[in-house]
Structure formats: C-alpha cells, structure tokens
Enzyme design. Structure first.
Site, PDB file in Angstrom:
ATOM      1  N   GLY A   1       3.379   6.449   8.112  1.00 12.42           N
ATOM      2  CA  GLY A   1       4.730   6.610   7.586  1.00 12.42           C
ATOM      3  C   GLY A   1       5.649   5.496   8.033  1.00 12.42           C
ATOM      4  N   ASN A   2       5.271   4.768   9.114  1.00  8.83           N
ATOM      5  CA  ASN A   2       6.040   3.607   9.551  1.00  8.83           C
ATOM      6  C   ASN A   2       5.757   2.385   8.682  1.00  8.83           C
ATOM      7  OD1 ASN A   2       6.042   4.927  12.662  1.00  8.83           O
ATOM      8  ND2 ASN A   2       7.825   3.676  12.118  1.00  8.83           N
ATOM      9  N   SER A   3       4.690   2.429   7.891  1.00  5.06           N
ATOM     10  CA  SER A   3       4.309   1.271   7.079  1.00  5.06           C
ATOM     11  C   SER A   3       5.464   0.808   6.199  1.00  5.06           C
ATOM     12  CB  SER A   3       3.118   1.627   6.183  1.00  5.06           C
ATOM     13  OG  SER A   3       1.945   1.772   6.926  1.00  5.06           O
TER      14      SER A   3
ATOM     15  N   ASP B   1       0.117  -7.685   1.708  1.00  6.55           N
ATOM     16  CA  ASP B   1       0.503  -6.273   1.673  1.00  6.55           C
ATOM     17  C   ASP B   1       2.019  -6.102   1.670  1.00  6.55           C
ATOM     18  OD1 ASP B   1       0.154  -3.567   1.512  1.00  6.55           O
ATOM     19  OD2 ASP B   1      -0.208  -3.262   3.650  1.00  6.55           O
TER      20      ASP B   1
ATOM     21  N   HIS C   1       0.815  -1.218   0.000  1.00 11.29           N
ATOM     22  CA  HIS C   1       0.000   0.000   0.000  1.00 11.29           C
ATOM     23  C   HIS C   1       0.852   1.274   0.000  1.00 11.29           C
ATOM     24  CE1 HIS C   1       0.412  -0.102   4.517  1.00 11.29           C
ATOM     25  NE2 HIS C   1       0.455   1.207   4.330  1.00 11.29           N
TER      26      HIS C   1
ATOM     27  N   VAL D   1     -11.540 -25.881  -1.399  1.00 13.80           N
ATOM     28  CA  VAL D   1     -12.698 -26.055  -0.511  1.00 13.80           C
ATOM     29  C   VAL D   1     -13.179 -24.690  -0.047  1.00 13.80           C
ATOM     30  CG1 VAL D   1     -12.046 -28.334   0.341  1.00 13.80           C
ATOM     31  CG2 VAL D   1     -11.216 -26.297   1.534  1.00 13.80           C
TER      32      VAL D   1
END
Length: 494
Positions: A223-225, A151, A121, A282
């Site tokens: 911003g730490n992402s 992600d 992201h 399944v």
C-alpha cells in the site's frame, strides 16, 4: 516462548550523564549529544507534507476462473449426483465477472495541473482510478502515461482549487545514513508516516534494466507503493516501489526509485505520453575477474560487448564485439549494469564519445544515439564464410574440448544455423574448465582472445600465443547453434 515487544522512544538530550561504578563510588561522564541519534520530531514536516500525499484506489473487472474440476466417481455412485450439483454450481459462480479493488499511494507534483505520481503496478489494468486526499476529497484520475521499466505512472485529476504539491530533491546528494521519511497508505490505513535512514544506494534487485534503487529501513508495507520518500527538507528523493519480506510485512528493507531517474521519465510521460530513451545497439555482458585477466586488464570494470546490432548506432560508429566499454559520454562505466542506464538517460540524437578497450589499447569512438524501440534487435547475425566449406575437416583437443572444423554434416548433427561460422565443439571433457564454464557440444568458437578462428589449428595457435604471453585463461567468443554469442574465459591448463 511468548513474543517480546520492545517500545522505543526518541528523547532530546542536549547534555546528559551516565553513571559508572568505580570502586564503590558512582562517577558520571557525559554521553554524546542526541543530535547523532536522529531528528527530535518530524511532526511539523509531516504536517506540512501530508496534504500532498494521496491514497490511490483502483477497481477493475476480471473474468472469473473455474474452480478445481469435479473428482471422478464411478457411474451410479450415490455421491455422483451430489458432486455434479455442487461443482457445477461453484463453477457457475466462479465464471461470473467480478470487481477487484486495490490500494496504493501517490503524491502531487503540480497543484495547478493536478499531476500525481505513483507506481505503474498500482494502476496497471485499472478501469477506475480515484485519488483520495488527506482532507477527504476524492477525485477521479486519468492516466497520462506509464513506464513499465521504471514502474512509474503519471496521473491527472481536475481539482476545483490548486492542490498542495511537493518538489523533487537531488537524490545524488543523499548519503547512506541520512534520515528519510515515508508517507503512504499501508494496508489501506492511509496517511501513515514512518522514519528511517538511507541504508544503501545504487541497489540492483533484478526488477528491470535500469535498477538503481535507494534502500531504506523506513517502514514500507503493501500500500506504500507509489508514495514519496522525503529528505529532512521535505523534498522527494525517491518513490517507494518494492520491499523484501518473507512475511509480506516490513522487515526494514525497502526500495525507492531515485528522483534523478524518475524526473526524466516523468517529464517525458507528461510531454509525450511515453518514454523516449537513447539506444546504443549493443549486447553486453559483465567483465569478470577472469575475463579482465584474459584481456590484460588491471581490474574488472566496464561492459564487454558481446554483440552489435546491424545498422545500429554502435555498428555505425565502428564499435566491435570484444570491445570493453570503459567510458560513455565522459562517465566511467564501473560495472556492466551502469551502461544501460547511462544510455537510456542520454538525449536521442546526441553525439557521444565512447572509450573502449580494444586488444589492449584504448580507442575513442564517436556514436550518435538513436531512439530505443520496444523490441529492438539485440545483435547482428554472424557473416557467412563460404570458403570454410571447401577445406578438409580438421579435429583436435584443446583445453578439454574436442574441436572440429564446421561442415554440413556437423551442422546437421548439432542443428547449427547456416550463418554461424567458426570451430565447432564436438565433446567436452568432464571436470575440465570448459565444462565448468558451461561450454557444451554444439557450441561454436568464433574468436580466441579477440582473434577470429576458422579451424582447430587456428584455435591451437592462439592458445599457444597466450601460453607464451603468460596468460592464465583464454577468452573465447562462443556462438550457440542459433547464433547467440557470449564471451567465456576458459582456464589454460599447464
């Protein structure tokens, strides 16, 4: 009331004393060592790792959106010309394409190749991606591969000299209460170090099918992402991805993708540019306490098979709807949500043993996994039973449901597709257990306690058997008018 700010500090005390008043005299007793209160300092560790953490800045061109429409004013109004000029000018300005920038974090795992890891992201939709290093160096990055489900994204830069890199650690060994450190780029500040502990493991925050997050109270903000979560040996045990925050800032609830999950995805993205996950074929649902009781299980565990994809691996291996998957490739399936992750992490083409509970007995089935496609068929259509059309229509009331044998008239009334067979529910008594379980008119009962039913009499017979066996609920396999199936436990009334 004015806000109260509390300053915290870490103090190393090998041995200290606390005063306690006893009968007018002050007695002293030792307090516990500060060893249990966390690390004395992480300065050396942070300094050694900072050069491997990068700030990710992106830019993309987006089409402007029109503003709110001009309010309606009477023709000839003195404000009409003013409004038209003002709103037309605003819309012209807003329609112009504009550049949007965003910031995130990442870290280098291969200094020779210039491989950087971040969140999907962070770079999704970006036209330009720049990696900003601790020494001020800026390098343009290209995307090697991304994975929306976890992600994660793999980027590549071309450095003049090898970059400082970090290694992944074993996220399976991390324990609740262990100290961890995050380094990232919160709010664009860059190079920010925070310390906390592992608050929980195996968190499911409903962000994707493979949720298995490490929860931490180390301060993580916007911003730490994409930044790393380190253990105290300097190994990356997680990739910071999400926070829970009503205000948008850190409240001490952050989540990181475990290294174990990330490593496999990253390896595939580097090798193939895409992920290649195992597929069982399944559709599953949770085994609740009521479902467990209706199946005669001692505890609620495993994954209940609600549907099997035609010609999929499970169908070829003879797994059936109504089976409860207890073990997969030697691993116990404690809860439904664990199975998709187990399957996805298993190599394509591998022969695995699946242990299922079928009608009270454990059965071991061999299944060869296939590759998960982007939009796999999730379940097979029910087989048509032509004989039911020739039988006389029956009706009865069971467990708060008015039942009828399915015929052409009822198919038309409830818009039930031709390939759906079973016993149709025409009415549900208000306040009944069936209503509580959201059984509605138009649902079709296909099985009762894993036994196929074709007529209301069949349903009554199976319910009678369950009563005689002392069961408190009946497990119904229901299909909606379009054929989607689900298991529903309905309480047996006395």
């Amino acid at each position: 009331m004015a806000p109260v700010f509390i300053r915290h500090r870490m103090i190393r005390i090998a041995y200290a004393a606390a005063g306690i008043v006893l009968g007018g005299m002050v007695a002293f007793q030792p307090i516990q060592s500060a060893h249990a209160q966390g690390p004395v300092s992480v300065a050396d560790l942070a300094e050694n790792l900072a050069d491997a953490v990068v700030n990710i800045s992106t830019a993309q061109t987006v089409q402007g959106r029109r503003s709110v429409p001009m309010p309606q004013v009477p023709d000839g109004s003195p404000f009409q010309e003013f409004f038209e000029e003002f709103f037309n000018r605003q819309n012209r300005d807003n329609d112009q394409p504009r550049r949007v920038q965003s910031l995130g974090s990442g870290f280098v795992i291969d200094g020779e190749e210039g491989i950087i890891i971040t969140n999907n992201h962070v770079i999704e939709g970006a036209d330009e991606i720049t990696a900003n290093f601790n020494d001020g160096t800026k390098l343009v990055a290209e995307i090697i591969g991304t994975d929306e489900k976890t992600d994660l994204a793999v980027l590549k830069v071309t450095p003049e000299t090898p970059l400082k890199a970090v290694d992944f650690g074993d996220s399976e060994k991390i324990r609740v209460g262990d100290w961890v450190m995050a380094i990232g780029n919160p709010f664009g500040l860059g190079g920010t170090v925070t310390v906390g502990i592992v608050s929980a493991r195996n968190r499911d925050i409903n962000s994707g099918p493979y949720d298995n997050f490490i929860q931490t109270d180390a301060s993580i903000n916007r911003g730490n992402s994409g930044g790393p979560l380190f253990d105290m040996q300097g190994n990356v045990i997680g990739i910071n991805t999400a926070i829970i925050s009503p205000s948008g800032g850190s409240i001490g609830i952050g989540f990181a993708v475990p290294a174990k999950t990330a490593i496999r995805v990253i390896d595939q993205l580097r090798e193939f540019g895409e992920t290649r996950r195992g597929w069982l074929g399944v559709r599953i649902q949770e085994v609740t306490d009521e479902i467990a009781e209706s199946l005669g299980m001692d505890e609620a565990m495993g994954a209940l098979v609600a549907g099997v994809t035609e010609d999929g691996p499970a169908a070829k291996g003879k797994i059936e709807a109504g089976d409860v998957i207890l073990k997969f490739d030697g691993q116990e399936v404690e809860a439904m949500r664990e199975l998709p992750r187990m399957v996805a992490e298993t190599a394509i083409g591998k022969d695995v043993e699946v242990v299922v509970l079928r009608k009270g007995e454990e059965v071991t089935i061999s299944v060869t996994l296939e590759r998960l496609e982007e939009n796999p068929v999730t379940e097979a259509s029910a087989q048509t039973d032509e004989d039911t059309k020739e039988k006389p229509v029956e009706k009865s009331e069971v467990l708060g449901m008015m039942l009828a044998q399915l015929d052409d008239e009822l198919r038309k009334q409830f818009s039930i597709e031709e390939d759906v067979t079973g016993v149709v529910v025409t009415e549900v008594t208000p306040g009944s257990s069936a209503e509580e379980k959201r059984v509605t008119a138009g649902d079709v009962i296909k099985e009762v306690a894993q036994e196929p039913v074709e007529t209301p009499a069949d349903v009554e017979g199976e319910i009678k058997k369950l009563k005689e066996a002392g069961r408190r609920s009946a497990l119904l396999l229901l299909a909606n008018p379009t054929g989607d199936v689900r298991f529903v436990p309905v309480r047996i009334e006395d």
